[in-house]
Motif scaffolding. Structure first.
Motif: not given
Length: 336
Positions: A53, A57, A249, A251-252, A255-256, A297
């Motif tokens: 991930y 990202e 990136a 953080q995204r 979160e995934r 989240d």
């Protein structure tokens, strides 16, 4: 804000490294991310790495040191050798006490993942007895903790305070270090009557018949302490501004990973690799607990953070901690 004796080492290390600043030394597109250990709190990082991930990202992870202590993690952030630190909230608060540019970056675990475990022959009411009775049953007992100034010691102090007791005089705290097999051995041999220890020690104790989970914050045993920020990623505002795209990136990706842990049953296969050596039954018992503990989240609710700040203040982990808006950036102030 003053840092307690528990953060004295951190203060010394930060003082020696402060002159190096807190800017990033890593190349564009890369983040060095350190963490204390491979505990349950940092499983989201492992999932994000294994499932690609971070790369998806748009960020590469550079150095990935396991620092061992929050003091070393904070010092590495101050020196610029890492950009982000994965630890517990205590570590971020102690860093803030020396550098008020410290800020939270992502929520990993929103429950306190330390439990009280008692031996199978423990002389006290059962785990379904009222909380006050279970706390009273710990009076005068030998309770194993990882060490002074730790979150494991703080949990004992917190529950004893509820019943007007002081663990310094009403129990004997035994410093066992952070090695789970050694802690379980101490419980099984009778060296201690109970443990205050992080997961998966409680699940391992039950799976092997060594002990029983007696008081569990994450299970909801302590009213008002059901949800509290615990496992976190943190940095400084300077690093976030300098590496804004890379941090976003990261953080995204987290979160995934958090979503996968909460919703994808196949994640248990990754947990088996991450916690190699854990009993299969203990792992099966831990998985649904982690699904509830992992943050929905990356944001931080005010209630969750303020519960944690009150805990730190009451137990002396951190003296005069910052307020919610001081440690949580505006874009991470969740309304959930």
């Amino acid at each position: 804000m003053r840092v307690t004796a528990a953060g004295a080492v951190a203060a010394l290390m930060l003082a020696t490294s402060a002159c190096a600043g807190s800017s990033s030394d890593t190349p564009e597109g890369t983040l060095n991310v350190g963490q204390i250990s491979d505990s349950v709190a940092f499983f989201p990082l492992y999932v994000a790495e294994e499932r690609g991930y971070f790369e998806d990202e748009g960020v590469q992870l550079g150095e990935r040191p396991r620092m061992g202590t929050g003091a070393k993690l904070a010092a590495a952030l101050q020196s610029g050798s890492i950009d982000l630190g994965a630890g517990v909230l205590t570590d971020a608060l102690n860093l803030y006490g020396n550098d008020d540019s410290a800020e939270l970056t992502a929520s990993l675990i929103e429950k306190y993942y330390v439990d009280i475990i008692v031996s199978e022959d423990f002389d006290g009411p059962g785990e379904d007895a009222p909380l006050e009775e279970r706390i009273d049953a710990l009076e005068g007992k030998k309770i194993g903790i990882t060490g002074p100034g730790s979150g494991t010691e703080a949990l004992v102090a917190y529950i004893f305070q509820r019943n007007g007791m002081d663990p310094a005089t009403d129990a004997k705290l035994v410093n066992l270090g952070a090695d789970p097999p050694a802690a379980l051995g101490a419980l099984e041999s009778g060296q201690v009557d109970a443990l205050s220890f992080f997961q998966p020690v409680p699940q391992q104790a039950e799976a092997t018949g060594v002990g029983t989970t007696y008081i569990s914050p994450s299970r909801g045993d302590i009213p008002g302490f059901e949800n509290t920020s615990h496992g976190v990623v943190f940095t400084t505002s300077d690093v976030r501004e300098q590496k804004s795209e890379e941090v976003a990136a990261f953080q995204r990706a987290i979160e995934r990973a958090n979503t996968d842990i909460r919703e994808d049953p196949e994640v248990e296969d990754l947990l088996a690799d991450y916690m190699e050596g854990i009993d299969e039954q203990a792992r099966a018992d831990l998985m649904p607990i982690m699904q509830e503990e992992v943050a929905a989240d990356i944001g931080f609710s005010k209630d969750s953070v303020e519960t944690a700040l009150e805990f730190h203040s009451k137990t002396g982990l951190v003296d005069d901690p910052p307020g919610y808006s001081e440690i949580v950036p505006e874009d991470l102030r969740s309304q959930k």
